[in-house]
Design an enzyme around this catalytic site. Structure first.
Site, PDB file in Angstrom:
ATOM      1  N   PRO A   1       0.832  -1.212   0.000  1.00  0.00           N
ATOM      2  CA  PRO A   1       0.000   0.000   0.000  1.00  0.00           C
ATOM      3  C   PRO A   1       0.870   1.268   0.000  1.00  0.00           C
ATOM      4  O   PRO A   1       1.998   1.267   0.486  1.00  0.00           O
ATOM      5  CB  PRO A   1      -0.790  -0.103   1.309  1.00  0.00           C
ATOM      6  CG  PRO A   1      -0.761  -1.558   1.675  1.00  0.00           C
ATOM      7  CD  PRO A   1       0.536  -2.096   1.120  1.00  0.00           C
ATOM      8  N   ASN A   2       0.321   2.308  -0.555  1.00  0.00           N
ATOM      9  CA  ASN A   2       0.979   3.617  -0.601  1.00  0.00           C
ATOM     10  C   ASN A   2       2.296   3.605  -1.373  1.00  0.00           C
ATOM     11  O   ASN A   2       3.141   4.464  -1.169  1.00  0.00           O
ATOM     12  CB  ASN A   2       1.210   4.181   0.807  1.00  0.00           C
ATOM     13  CG  ASN A   2      -0.086   4.396   1.548  1.00  0.00           C
ATOM     14  OD1 ASN A   2      -1.085   4.773   0.931  1.00  0.00           O
ATOM     15  ND2 ASN A   2      -0.092   4.143   2.838  1.00  0.00           N
ATOM     16  N   ARG A   3       2.497   2.592  -2.186  1.00  0.00           N
ATOM     17  CA  ARG A   3       3.682   2.473  -3.047  1.00  0.00           C
ATOM     18  C   ARG A   3       4.995   2.375  -2.261  1.00  0.00           C
ATOM     19  O   ARG A   3       6.060   2.658  -2.766  1.00  0.00           O
ATOM     20  CB  ARG A   3       3.732   3.625  -4.059  1.00  0.00           C
ATOM     21  CG  ARG A   3       2.507   3.627  -4.989  1.00  0.00           C
ATOM     22  CD  ARG A   3       2.620   4.627  -6.098  1.00  0.00           C
ATOM     23  NE  ARG A   3       3.823   4.503  -6.907  1.00  0.00           N
ATOM     24  CZ  ARG A   3       4.021   3.612  -7.877  1.00  0.00           C
ATOM     25  NH1 ARG A   3       3.108   2.713  -8.154  1.00  0.00           N
ATOM     26  NH2 ARG A   3       5.123   3.625  -8.573  1.00  0.00           N
ATOM     27  N   VAL A   4       4.910   1.974  -1.010  1.00  0.00           N
ATOM     28  CA  VAL A   4       6.122   1.726  -0.223  1.00  0.00           C
ATOM     29  C   VAL A   4       6.456   0.246  -0.423  1.00  0.00           C
ATOM     30  O   VAL A   4       6.302  -0.588   0.461  1.00  0.00           O
ATOM     31  CB  VAL A   4       5.921   2.087   1.268  1.00  0.00           C
ATOM     32  CG1 VAL A   4       7.231   1.929   2.029  1.00  0.00           C
ATOM     33  CG2 VAL A   4       5.414   3.511   1.405  1.00  0.00           C
ATOM     34  N   HIS A   5       6.860  -0.072  -1.635  1.00  0.00           N
ATOM     35  CA  HIS A   5       7.075  -1.456  -2.052  1.00  0.00           C
ATOM     36  C   HIS A   5       8.291  -2.068  -1.373  1.00  0.00           C
ATOM     37  O   HIS A   5       9.205  -1.366  -0.956  1.00  0.00           O
ATOM     38  CB  HIS A   5       7.261  -1.530  -3.565  1.00  0.00           C
ATOM     39  CG  HIS A   5       6.202  -0.832  -4.339  1.00  0.00           C
ATOM     40  ND1 HIS A   5       4.862  -1.055  -4.150  1.00  0.00           N
ATOM     41  CD2 HIS A   5       6.292   0.111  -5.312  1.00  0.00           C
ATOM     42  CE1 HIS A   5       4.160  -0.300  -4.974  1.00  0.00           C
ATOM     43  NE2 HIS A   5       5.004   0.425  -5.687  1.00  0.00           N
TER      44      HIS A   5
END
Length: 94
Positions: A70-74
């Site tokens: 989520p939130n592009r905190v890959h």
């Protein structure tokens, strides 16, 4: 190198390289078994490598694994070949 690897494989595997035209439709199991039997009778212990049988040797220097979050905190994890041949691991920013 391909010849040496082919020769190291069990005899049945070497015969199947001749009998099976990989990914080509076959009339049925009986046709494949008949082809294997014919090749078994034709070849002695030494089954030569088919001219079409070969491959590529890939020696990767690095691998990266990525998993979305989520939130592009890959999650990104990289493995790089170390000087001694092992793998060094580090985490990368997304």
């Amino acid at each position: 190198e391909a010849d040496a690897y082919f020769a190291s494989r069990p005899r049945g595997h070497r015969l199947s390289a001749w009998a099976s035209h990989q990914s080509v439709p076959v009339a049925g199991r009986d046709a494949l078994d008949a082809r294997m039997a014919r090749l078994d009778a034709e070849h002695g212990e030494e089954v030569p490598r088919p001219p079409w049988w070969g491959g590529y040797r890939l020696v990767p220097q690095q691998w990266e694994f990525w998993q979305g979050r989520p939130n592009r905190v890959h999650d990104r994890v990289r493995f790089r070949r170390g000087p001694e041949g092992g793998w060094d691991r580090d985490r990368l920013s997304p």
